[in-house]
Design a protein around this motif. Structure first.
Motif, PDB file in Angstrom:
ATOM      1  N   ILE A   3       0.866  -1.185   0.000  1.00  0.00           N
ATOM      2  CA  ILE A   3       0.000   0.000   0.000  1.00  0.00           C
ATOM      3  C   ILE A   3       0.898   1.228   0.000  1.00  0.00           C
ATOM      4  CG2 ILE A   3      -1.872   1.208   1.184  1.00  0.00           C
ATOM      5  CD1 ILE A   3      -2.460  -1.454   2.644  1.00  0.00           C
ATOM      6  N   THR A  32      -5.060   5.875   2.511  1.00  0.00           N
ATOM      7  CA  THR A  32      -6.250   5.378   1.809  1.00  0.00           C
ATOM      8  C   THR A  32      -6.975   4.286   2.589  1.00  0.00           C
ATOM      9  OG1 THR A  32      -4.754   3.951   0.552  1.00  0.00           O
ATOM     10  CG2 THR A  32      -5.494   5.944  -0.522  1.00  0.00           C
ATOM     11  N   PHE A  34     -13.086  -1.876  -1.695  1.00  0.00           N
ATOM     12  CA  PHE A  34     -11.758  -2.047  -2.269  1.00  0.00           C
ATOM     13  C   PHE A  34     -11.657  -1.343  -3.620  1.00  0.00           C
ATOM     14  CE2 PHE A  34      -8.374  -4.923  -4.173  1.00  0.00           C
ATOM     15  CZ  PHE A  34      -7.350  -4.453  -3.358  1.00  0.00           C
ATOM     16  N   HIS A  35     -12.736  -1.317  -4.357  1.00  0.00           N
ATOM     17  CA  HIS A  35     -12.780  -0.583  -5.631  1.00  0.00           C
ATOM     18  C   HIS A  35     -12.494   0.895  -5.386  1.00  0.00           C
ATOM     19  CE1 HIS A  35     -14.717   1.470  -9.094  1.00  0.00           C
ATOM     20  NE2 HIS A  35     -14.326   0.406  -9.784  1.00  0.00           N
ATOM     21  N   LEU A  57      -8.789   1.392  -4.453  1.00  0.00           N
ATOM     22  CA  LEU A  57      -7.888   1.362  -5.605  1.00  0.00           C
ATOM     23  C   LEU A  57      -7.948   2.667  -6.390  1.00  0.00           C
ATOM     24  CD1 LEU A  57      -8.439  -2.315  -6.843  1.00  0.00           C
ATOM     25  CD2 LEU A  57      -6.397  -1.384  -5.744  1.00  0.00           C
ATOM     26  N   LEU A  87      -6.083   5.296  -4.491  1.00  0.00           N
ATOM     27  CA  LEU A  87      -4.651   5.113  -4.713  1.00  0.00           C
ATOM     28  C   LEU A  87      -4.245   5.684  -6.066  1.00  0.00           C
ATOM     29  CD1 LEU A  87      -3.531   1.518  -3.633  1.00  0.00           C
ATOM     30  CD2 LEU A  87      -2.721   3.684  -2.717  1.00  0.00           C
ATOM     31  N   LYS A  88      -4.993   5.307  -7.082  1.00  0.00           N
ATOM     32  CA  LYS A  88      -4.636   5.694  -8.453  1.00  0.00           C
ATOM     33  C   LYS A  88      -4.605   7.210  -8.626  1.00  0.00           C
ATOM     34  CE  LYS A  88      -5.783   4.963 -13.280  1.00  0.00           C
ATOM     35  NZ  LYS A  88      -5.395   6.342 -13.594  1.00  0.00           N
ATOM     36  N   PHE A 136       0.708   2.251 -10.273  1.00  0.00           N
ATOM     37  CA  PHE A 136      -0.616   1.739  -9.935  1.00  0.00           C
ATOM     38  C   PHE A 136      -0.973   0.540 -10.802  1.00  0.00           C
ATOM     39  CE2 PHE A 136      -5.124   1.583 -11.055  1.00  0.00           C
ATOM     40  CZ  PHE A 136      -5.665   1.281  -9.810  1.00  0.00           C
ATOM     41  N   LEU A 160       0.539  -2.622  -9.549  1.00  0.00           N
ATOM     42  CA  LEU A 160      -0.180  -3.178  -8.405  1.00  0.00           C
ATOM     43  C   LEU A 160      -1.436  -3.902  -8.867  1.00  0.00           C
ATOM     44  CD1 LEU A 160      -0.779  -3.520  -5.383  1.00  0.00           C
ATOM     45  CD2 LEU A 160      -1.870  -1.261  -5.435  1.00  0.00           C
ATOM     46  N   LEU A 161      -2.164  -3.274  -9.769  1.00  0.00           N
ATOM     47  CA  LEU A 161      -3.399  -3.878 -10.274  1.00  0.00           C
ATOM     48  C   LEU A 161      -3.102  -5.172 -11.039  1.00  0.00           C
ATOM     49  CD1 LEU A 161      -6.381  -3.235 -10.109  1.00  0.00           C
ATOM     50  CD2 LEU A 161      -6.203  -1.998 -12.268  1.00  0.00           C
ATOM     51  N   LEU A 194      -2.498  -7.873  -8.570  1.00  0.00           N
ATOM     52  CA  LEU A 194      -3.739  -8.365  -7.966  1.00  0.00           C
ATOM     53  C   LEU A 194      -4.461  -9.330  -8.895  1.00  0.00           C
ATOM     54  CD1 LEU A 194      -5.051  -5.024  -6.383  1.00  0.00           C
ATOM     55  CD2 LEU A 194      -4.025  -6.964  -5.177  1.00  0.00           C
ATOM     56  N   MET A 250     -11.525  -4.694 -12.347  1.00  0.00           N
ATOM     57  CA  MET A 250     -12.176  -3.548 -11.717  1.00  0.00           C
ATOM     58  C   MET A 250     -13.703  -3.658 -11.825  1.00  0.00           C
ATOM     59  SD  MET A 250      -9.897  -1.637 -10.306  1.00  0.00           S
ATOM     60  CE  MET A 250     -10.671  -0.048 -10.042  1.00  0.00           C
TER      61      MET A 250
END
Length: 533
Positions: free
Chosen positions: A299, A304, A325-326, A329, A332-333, A395, A398-399, A402, A524
């Motif tokens: 993170i 966040t 969580f959406h 994210l 974060l972005k 970002f 990270l995505l 995931l 997403m």
């Protein structure tokens, strides 16, 4: 100043973290002192009626080092004088780790390395500070010049080591605050406006420590909990934790607005908020681990998590982790809490506080976000133009991780699932480590630019410590390490052997960028389908 730290007259508040300065920072501090550069002022808070510093075992008068702990401990290391609050084991570990040398002829300061380790011209500053000023320094200079076989340099050596020794007499500017607790916030605010930055979180924690000194709230409850969190792979700065607690307790993310009654723990309100925070944090950590966020290192903008914690607390029976969580994210972005972090954070806390259901809170948190913009930011072109370690690429990496984690991908070389030590044991120290599908040395030799070598579409994920220094093209090492098509597909590698040859690298990037973009968008959408409908 150092002697006061050794004797215990100067202490550190119990909520302050341990010594974290690097070897280079300690070295640069000594170099600055020798050259007469300013090293900044220290901020001391006189709390004579408070007897619980970090490691207080007697009833000595205590002044707190609010700002300057790292510099003070560095000076202690340089002079080999143990701070009062450190135990012998911790101190000896620091002494063995921070090895700094001074050249007695040039006064150059350096970290110890083999080339100077046995050179008599390079000495540990502790040798200087352990001597008496005149006779002791004279004997030391004589001994050094003899070892160097340069008796003619005695005068210069003596002058230089005396200059180092005199550092002990340099006056460091000190701002000392002595006031009633009720006035301290105003004083710190004025100090801040004058240019000496005191974190509001430190002031808040100090309030709590003083108000709850009989219960030892900070030491016995707060700091112990932080240590437990860190042992489980989730380290967060005390600032964030206290902000999350005040959010739960008073719906306030701006610490200066927290009430005196809350900080005093009147009627147990602080204890109640802390208990609620721990329950919410426990559930959040479990859910984060389930999706692949195995520790706090993944993170990169940690504020966040505060809205997520608050959502758990406010709606324990309605909570939908995927939707929360959406939002996490997207926050974060977009760097939602960078810049005017407190203002944006408080606005989101207000949204959650006023909502009468989880669904309404989530809808309102997403109200200023256009789903079409999100999908455009996850497009093939966005992926294709991203470098994995900077900007948008950070970002997207990270995505991508995931997505790959959800597919239960394995490290191609160790054959263990990403993020796991054993089939049933999560690696709590896991960090995202990348393997360049096309090795950089091959791409460099073929004339590809740096940004092409480091393209997001050129990375796969591996477990820490298993990277192979490959010099072969993918079509060669894939066969050598018997990497199956199934495992390649889990990391979104196109199954076309022609694209595994360096002559087709740009075509590979195009094709894989397309695959990645589709998978990121699908991921997403799966978290919050209604948002995209």
């Amino acid at each position: 100043m150092v002697e006061e730290v050794v004797s215990g007259e100067l202490d550190i508040p119990e909520f302050q973290r341990e010594f974290v300065w690097t070897k280079d920072q300690v070295k640069d501090l000594l170099d600055s002192l020798i050259k007469g550069y300013p090293i900044g002022s220290l901020l001391i808070w006189d709390l004579s009626d408070y007897k619980s510093g970090k490691h207080t075992f007697d009833e000595k008068r205590k002044d707190w080092i609010v700002d300057g702990q790292q510099r003070i401990v560095s000076l202690c290391l340089i002079m080999s004088k143990k701070p009062y609050w450190m135990d012998n084991t911790e101190w000896n570990e620091l002494l063995s780790k921070y090895k700094i040398k001074i050249n007695v002829l040039s006064l150059e300061v350096a970290l110890e390395y083999p080339g100077i380790k046995k050179d008599p011209a390079w000495i540990n500053p502790r040798e200087i500070f352990s001597e008496e000023k005149d006779e002791g320094l004279s004997k030391l200079a004589e001994e050094i010049s003899r070892k160097m076989n340069k008796s003619e340099e005695f005068t210069k050596i003596y002058s230089n080591i005396k200059r180092v020794w005199d550092i002990q007499n340099i006056g460091i500017p000190v701002i000392k605050v002595k006031a009633k607790l009720e006035d301290i916030a105003t004083i710190f605010e004025r100090i801040n406006s004058a240019g000496t930055r005191v974190k509001q979180s430190d002031v808040t924690l100090a309030y709590i420590a003083v108000y709850n000194k009989d219960k030892k709230w900070i030491r016995e409850k707060f700091m112990r909990y932080l240590d437990d969190l860190e042992d489980n792979g989730f380290y967060f700065d005390p600032t964030l934790i206290i902000r999350a607690i005040t959010t739960i307790g008073e719906n306030k993310a701006v610490l200066k607005n927290v009430s005196d009654e809350f900080l005093r723990n009147e009627k147990g309100v602080l204890d109640k908020a802390f208990s609620g925070f721990k329950r919410s944090m426990r559930e959040l950590i479990q859910d984060l681990r389930n999706v692949g966020v195995l520790n706090s290192e993944l993170i990169y903008a940690k504020n966040t998590i505060i809205p997520l914690i608050y959502l758990y607390h406010k709606f324990p029976d309605q909570h939908d982790f995927n939707k929360a969580f959406h939002f996490f994210l997207l926050a974060l972005k977009r760097g939602r809490y960078s810049g005017s972090a407190e203002t944006s954070l408080q606005e989101d806390v207000n949204i959650i506080h006023k909502a009468d259901s989880f669904e309404k809170a989530i809808e309102e948190l997403h109200s200023d976000i256009d789903p079409r913009e999100i999908e455009a930011e996850l497009s093939k072109d966005a992926v294709r133009n991203s470098v994995h370690y900077q900007g948008e690429g950070r970002f997207l990496k990270l995505l991508l991780y995931l997505v790959v984690y959800k597919k239960e991908a394995k490290d191609w070389f160790s054959k263990k699932r990403l993020g796991y030590l054993e089939p049933d044991e999560i690696n709590r120290d896991f960090t995202i480590e990348v393997h360049h599908f096309f090795p950089k040395n091959i791409l460099r030799e073929k004339g590809y630019r740096k940004d092409e070598q480091e393209a997001l579409a050129n990375i796969a994920f591996i477990n820490p410590g298993t990277n192979k220094r490959l010099r072969d093209e993918p079509y060669i090492y894939i066969k050598k390490y018997k990497i199956s098509e199934e495992e390649l597909s889990k990391q979104l590698i196109p199954i076309d052997e022609r694209l595994w040859e360096v002559d087709h690298y740009r075509e590979f990037l195009d094709r894989r960028s397309e695959i990645i973009a589709d998978e990121l968008t699908r991921y997403m959408r799966s978290l919050y389908p209604e948002f995209y409908s």
